[in-house]
Write a protein that holds these residues in place. Structure first.
Motif, short mmCIF file in Angstrom:
data_model
loop_
_atom_site.label_atom_id
_atom_site.label_comp_id
_atom_site.label_asym_id
_atom_site.label_seq_id
_atom_site.Cartn_x
_atom_site.Cartn_y
_atom_site.Cartn_z
N ILE A 368 0.81 -1.21 0.00
CA ILE A 368 0.00 0.00 0.00
C ILE A 368 0.85 1.26 0.00
N LYS A 369 2.10 1.14 0.45
CA LYS A 369 2.99 2.30 0.51
C LYS A 369 3.89 2.38 -0.73
N TRP A 370 4.51 1.26 -1.12
CA TRP A 370 5.48 1.35 -2.21
C TRP A 370 4.87 1.26 -3.61
N ALA A 371 3.72 0.60 -3.75
CA ALA A 371 3.15 0.42 -5.09
C ALA A 371 2.75 1.75 -5.75
N PRO A 372 2.00 2.64 -5.06
CA PRO A 372 1.65 3.93 -5.69
C PRO A 372 2.87 4.77 -6.02
N ALA A 373 3.90 4.69 -5.14
CA ALA A 373 5.11 5.48 -5.37
C ALA A 373 5.85 4.97 -6.61
N LEU A 374 6.00 3.66 -6.72
CA LEU A 374 6.69 3.09 -7.89
C LEU A 374 5.88 3.30 -9.16
N TYR A 375 4.56 3.27 -9.08
CA TYR A 375 3.71 3.55 -10.24
C TYR A 375 4.04 4.92 -10.81
N ARG A 376 4.12 5.93 -9.92
CA ARG A 376 4.42 7.29 -10.36
C ARG A 376 5.83 7.38 -10.94
N ILE A 377 6.79 6.71 -10.27
CA ILE A 377 8.18 6.77 -10.74
C ILE A 377 8.31 6.14 -12.12
N TYR A 378 7.79 4.91 -12.29
CA TYR A 378 7.93 4.21 -13.57
C TYR A 378 7.19 4.94 -14.69
N PHE A 379 6.04 5.51 -14.36
CA PHE A 379 5.28 6.26 -15.36
C PHE A 379 6.08 7.45 -15.87
N ASN A 380 6.66 8.20 -14.93
CA ASN A 380 7.37 9.41 -15.32
C ASN A 380 8.72 9.13 -15.97
N LEU A 381 9.26 7.94 -15.74
CA LEU A 381 10.54 7.58 -16.38
C LEU A 381 10.33 6.71 -17.62
N ASN A 382 9.06 6.49 -18.02
CA ASN A 382 8.74 5.70 -19.21
C ASN A 382 9.33 4.29 -19.16
N LEU A 383 9.25 3.67 -18.00
CA LEU A 383 9.76 2.31 -17.85
C LEU A 383 8.57 1.35 -17.99
N GLY A 384 8.25 1.01 -19.23
CA GLY A 384 7.04 0.29 -19.55
C GLY A 384 6.88 -1.05 -18.86
N LYS A 385 7.92 -1.87 -18.88
CA LYS A 385 7.81 -3.20 -18.29
C LYS A 385 7.52 -3.12 -16.78
N GLN A 386 8.29 -2.27 -16.08
CA GLN A 386 8.10 -2.11 -14.64
C GLN A 386 6.74 -1.48 -14.33
N PHE A 387 6.34 -0.52 -15.19
CA PHE A 387 5.06 0.16 -15.00
C PHE A 387 3.91 -0.83 -15.14
N ASP A 388 3.97 -1.69 -16.13
CA ASP A 388 2.89 -2.66 -16.36
C ASP A 388 2.74 -3.61 -15.16
N GLU A 389 3.87 -3.99 -14.60
CA GLU A 389 3.81 -4.90 -13.43
C GLU A 389 3.09 -4.22 -12.26
N ILE A 390 3.46 -2.98 -11.99
CA ILE A 390 2.85 -2.25 -10.87
C ILE A 390 1.38 -1.96 -11.17
N ASP A 391 1.10 -1.65 -12.43
CA ASP A 391 -0.29 -1.35 -12.83
C ASP A 391 -1.18 -2.56 -12.54
N LYS A 392 -0.69 -3.76 -12.83
CA LYS A 392 -1.45 -4.98 -12.56
C LYS A 392 -1.65 -5.18 -11.04
N LEU A 393 -0.61 -4.88 -10.30
CA LEU A 393 -0.70 -5.04 -8.84
C LEU A 393 -1.78 -4.11 -8.26
N LEU A 394 -1.82 -2.90 -8.77
CA LEU A 394 -2.75 -1.92 -8.25
C LEU A 394 -4.19 -2.21 -8.67
N LYS A 395 -4.34 -2.92 -9.77
CA LYS A 395 -5.70 -3.29 -10.24
C LYS A 395 -6.21 -4.50 -9.46
#
Length: 395
Positions: A368-395
């Protein structure tokens, strides 16, 4: 003969009979006391007399009762010295009973007669003996504490303390300055009250207990807990603050005081507290973490980052330090103008990423603490693979 006259005569006869029976029981008790045995029988004779409310102003009855229990106590005490088998609880019960009787005897002895005259006959002799027995009240309290009988323990320590207020001991100096056990008795009374979960009892002798310097820190903890149980938040916080000032490195006062200030959003007080703590121990991990936290809440992100990084240098296994550092970088980025500082913002996300990823690795259950933070980081750094993983976790 009139009925009224007959009634008066019968009452006189009855009174004379009662008085005669009373004298007979007193005489019988006196014989027991002189015989060196059957002291319990002498006691029963006196307690039977006291069942009649008409006898409750007769100090001779109380005197004989006191003597009968005193003789039993002395017999039991002699067994201790002779190392004979003895019922310890019964021995201390005799001590406690002696004091109860002595206080009542002294009260009756000090009452004015029908003409208002006061002739205190027995105080000096009784007080002399009772002063010698008083230490056993303390030891009796200690005995019951060891047995986890905190109600009885409290009673013994309270009686020991309250001797100082009894007219019986008017001629004795029973102050905390002259009696080395007095403050300790206050502590143990507070301790018993605390173990009984009765805050009023805990607080009753707190000022006396606080005079025991060797146990002062523990007493302050019991006092703080008691105010909290009584829902007196102002006294609870005041006690925590006093305890913290005296014992800044204690594991008790600091975290509770900080929790109180931060819950109330009294962040300036929280910062003053942690600064004082760091003066006492500049490398204390709890203090460094607390300062980083307070600065985060005050939105002083660069300063918070500095203390988080210092904490990591002291202990690189504290997960929350990485979370604070990553959060500080994220907030710095969020507070920059995205039109004017694109490169600086990207740099902040890049710096935040290893801290937050480290936090994830160390505290996987805190999604609940690290997932939203990493979502924002990966999104802003255009790290697609990492972003997709976090996106699935949050869904």
């Amino acid at each position: 003969m009139s009925f009224r006259r007959l009634a008066i005569i019968l009452c006189c006869i009855l009174f004379a009979a009662v008085a005669s029976a009373q004298r007979r029981q007193l005489q019988e008790a006196r014989i027991y006391l002189k015989s060196g045995k059957n002291f319990d029988k002498a006691e029963k004779l006196m307690t039977d007399l006291l069942k009649d409310s008409a006898n409750r102003d007769n100090k001779r009855i109380y005197d004989y009762w006191w003597q009968s229990v005193q003789k039993q106590y002395e017999q039991a005490n002699e067994k201790f010295y002779m190392k004979q088998q003895q019922d310890t609880a019964k021995f201390f019960a005799l001590v406690r009973q002696l004091f109860s009787i002595a206080f009542t005897l002294d009260s009756v002895d000090a009452r004015p007669d029908k003409k208002g005259r006061v002739d205190i006959e027995l105080r000096k002799s009784v007080a002399r003996d009772m002063y010698g027995y008083r230490a056993n009240l303390f030891f009796g309290g200690a005995y019951h504490v060891r047995k986890n009988d905190f109600e009885k323990g409290y009673d013994y320590f309270e009686t020991y303390i309250n001797c100082a207020k009894q007219p019986l001991f008017t001629d004795y100096d029973l102050t905390v300055e002259s009696d080395t056990r007095m403050a300790e008795a206050g502590f143990w009374a507070a301790y018993c009250g605390f173990r009984l979960q009765q805050p009023v009892l805990t607080l009753r002798y707190r000022n006396l207990a606080l005079r025991d310097s060797s146990k002062r820190e523990r007493t302050m903890q019991y006092v703080a807990e008691s105010w909290q149980r009584l829902n007196d938040d102002s006294m609870y916080v005041a006690t925590l603050a006093e305890g913290f000032r005296e014992y800044p490195t204690s594991n008790y006062f600091f975290p509770r005081l900080m929790d109180s200030y931060t819950r109330k959003r009294q962040l300036d007080k929280a910062l003053q507290t942690v600064d004082y703590a760091l003066e006492a121990d500049s490398l204390n991990e709890l203090f460094l973490y607390a300062k980083s936290n307070v600065l985060l809440q005050q939105e002083k992100y660069a300063e918070s980052l500095k203390y988080a990084e210092k904490l990591i240098s002291v202990n690189d296994m504290m997960a929350e330090a990485y979370f604070n550092a990553g959060t500080a970088y994220l907030n710095i980025a969020l507070n920059m103008d995205p039109q004017r500082h694109k490169k600086q913002i990207r740099k902040m996300y890049q710096k935040a990423m290893p801290y937050m990823e480290k936090y994830r690795a160390m505290a996987p259950g805190e999604q609940i603490k690290w997932a939203p933070a990493l979502y924002r980081i990966y999104f802003n750094l255009n790290l697609g693979k990492q972003f997709d993983e976090i996106d699935k976790l949050l869904k």
